[in-house]
Design an enzyme around this catalytic site. Structure first.
Site, PDB file in Angstrom:
ATOM      1  CE  LYS A  31      -0.356  -2.031   2.999  1.00 27.59           C
ATOM      2  NZ  LYS A  31       0.061  -3.834   4.217  1.00 27.59           N
ATOM      3  CB  VAL A  42      -6.933  -1.460   0.859  1.00 27.69           C
ATOM      4  CG1 VAL A  42      -7.996  -1.077   1.587  1.00 27.69           C
ATOM      5  CG2 VAL A  42      -6.544  -0.249   0.494  1.00 27.69           C
ATOM      6  N   GLY A  86      -6.547  -6.281   4.421  1.00 30.68           N
ATOM      7  CA  GLY A  86      -6.117  -7.703   4.708  1.00 30.68           C
ATOM      8  C   GLY A  86      -6.849  -8.289   3.632  1.00 30.68           C
ATOM      9  CB  ILE A 139     -11.816  -6.650   3.946  1.00 35.91           C
ATOM     10  CG1 ILE A 139     -11.495  -7.246   5.434  1.00 35.91           C
ATOM     11  CG2 ILE A 139     -13.024  -6.337   3.488  1.00 35.91           C
ATOM     12  CD1 ILE A 139     -12.026  -5.613   6.079  1.00 35.91           C
ATOM     13  CD  GLU A 180       5.542  -4.133  11.903  1.00 38.25           C
ATOM     14  OE1 GLU A 180       6.829  -4.768  12.410  1.00 38.25           O
ATOM     15  OE2 GLU A 180       4.677  -5.184  11.085  1.00 38.25           O
ATOM     16  CE  LYS A 191      -3.189  -0.314   5.098  1.00 37.87           C
ATOM     17  NZ  LYS A 191      -3.493  -1.422   6.533  1.00 37.87           N
ATOM     18  N   GLY A 213      -2.280  -9.883   8.673  1.00 40.47           N
ATOM     19  CA  GLY A 213      -2.343 -11.714   8.500  1.00 40.47           C
ATOM     20  C   GLY A 213      -1.927 -12.762   8.297  1.00 40.47           C
TER      21      GLY A 213
END
Ligand code: HSE
Length: 436
Positions: free
Chosen positions: A105, A132, A134, A136, A190, A205, A302
């Site tokens: 992205k 954007v 993941g 979906i 992170e 995004k 994920g």
């Protein structure tokens, strides 16, 4: 065509998920596409670590050229992330006639135009569903089954890390720094969380979503971006008292010949569906002139959900290759020569309702002066709370406003922060109950 050759650049977490999915669901994919997706090469600097997935012998390499120059590879999946190297590899792959699937992205938000132009010249497909939300499938829906609509707004919770932190702050009454530290220990954030917590990932995004929905180029640097690091437990508690939850919202809106694209913590009413999107989940809500309102919900990050979106993109390209047709849909859904350059609306010109928290000494006339400064800047008060007095200390005064111009709000806050009874910089959080 019996098989479609795939090359993978980057064998990290998401790359591992892609290999796992291509292996585990190989026959299902073949039944749906009518050809097998054959992973021919994986390039990564680390080819020693055991990722726990089965890799066909001899396909690992440290040399990306082996992917970019392999004539049997038709689709290159770019999962190395970052800007420069990823862009160079993608442009070289396009030059060599390879279709592109990427989850990058950041790269698309900043250098998308250059990549799409190169792809258009070579009639190459660039797909990026995983970039954007993941897993979906929102981008395909915008470009596909909802494509006949004029979109009015697109907004969402687009960063799982921020949503996880805000959810825990809300449930536990804990402060930001404490939850962030724990989220890092648990692997939910992170080690360097800047991109996530400062809203940059979310801004990447929304840049992509705004381009797709409104058919316009967006200058990424001009997107107003405010993260969650300045949100404190006190604001979360006041939000609750007023019937709101704080979420990091990305908002895109078409307003005549201008667009809004902004990212900031936002109070949303507790009884709105978006307020129930908790933990690492993402949600995107769109309005179109015919479809009305559509909301997507799912895992925005994920290994497995992201792999689902990536392999779905590869399958779409493979189906086109199998049918012998070129790219049917341009990367942004609009024909390349139809893209506009709609300007971004400056923040001072947006209208919103506002939560304002002042830290003031509790003495006669204070409230009058604050209310006076708001009134003289065209800001109307909807409700307010003043907490009980603590001896010698300042008290929080919280004011919720009716809809106001952000420029007026900023002018009023500047004036108020100049009063000698104000002890800390005043806090502003936008409230959204109109677009939702
Ligand atoms: N770091 C992102 C998130 C996922 O926390 O949602 C990748 O964009």
């Amino acid at each position: 065509m019996k098989e479609v050759g795939i090359g993978l650049l980057g064998f990290g977490t998401i790359g591992t998920g892609v290999v796992k999915l291509l292996t585990k669901n190989a026959s299902l994919i073949e039944e749906k596409v009518g050809a097998s997706l054959r992973l021919r090469k994986i390039a990564d600097l680390d080819i020693e670590t055991d990722r726990g997935v089965e890799v066909p012998p001899g396909i690992l390499t440290r040399n990306a050229d082996e992917v970019l120059n392999d004539p049997k590879i038709s689709v290159v999946i770019e999962l190395i992330g970052g800007y420069k190297t990823a862009k160079d590899f993608i442009l070289r792959a396009i030059e060599n006639g390879k279709h592109i699937v990427t989850a990058n992205k950041a790269l698309l938000a900043v250098h998308g135009e250059e990549i799409y132009a190169a792809a258009a010249r070579k009639r190459i497909e660039v797909r990026y569903e995983a970039a954007v939300g993941g897993g979906i499938p929102v981008l395909s829906a915008i470009k596909g089954n909802m494509a006949a609509n004029n979109f009015g707004t697109v907004l969402g919770i687009l960063n799982g890390t921020c949503n996880y932190i805000l959810t825990r702050m809300t449930k536990e009454g804990a402060d930001f720094a404490e939850v962030l530290k724990n989220a890092q220990e648990l692997g939910y954030a992170e080690a360097d969380p800047t991109f996530d917590i400062e809203g940059i990932d979310t801004a990447h995004k929304i840049a992509i979503l705004v381009s797709l929905c409104f058919g316009t180029r967006v200058v990424f640097e001009n997107i107003y971006t405010e993260g969650i690091s300045s949100i404190s437990a006190i604001d979360i508690n006041f939000a609750k008292e007023f019937g709101f939850k704080i979420k990091l919202l990305a908002i895109g809106k078409l307003d005549g010949e201008r667009v809004e694209a902004r990212v900031h913590p936002t109070m949303i009413p507790l009884d709105y569906p978006m307020a129930d999107v908790d933990g690492v989940f993402n949600a995107i809500r769109l309005t179109g002139d015919f479809v009305d309102t559509v909301m997507f919900y799912g895992r925005g990050a994920g290994m497995d959900p992201t792999a689902s979106a990536i392999v779905g993109d590869v399958m779409a390209i493979a189906r086109n290759l199998k049918a012998g047709i070129g790219r049917r849909i341009a990367p942004l859904g609009f024909l390349d020569n139809q893209l506009k350059n709609l300007p971004l609306k400056p923040m001072d010109e947006i209208t919103s309702k506002y939560y304002l928290r002042f830290s003031a000494l509790d003495k006669p006339g204070v409230l009058g002066k604050i209310a006076g400064a708001l009134g003289s800047n065209n800001i109307s008060i909807e409700s307010m709370i003043q907490s009980s007095r603590m001896a010698g200390e300042s008290v929080p005064i919280v004011i919720m406003t009716h809809s106001a111009l952000e420029g007026d709000i900023r002018r009023a806050l500047k004036e108020i922060d100049g009063f000698d009874f104000i002890k800390e910089k005043s806090k502003l959080i936008r409230i959204e109950d109109a677009l939702l």
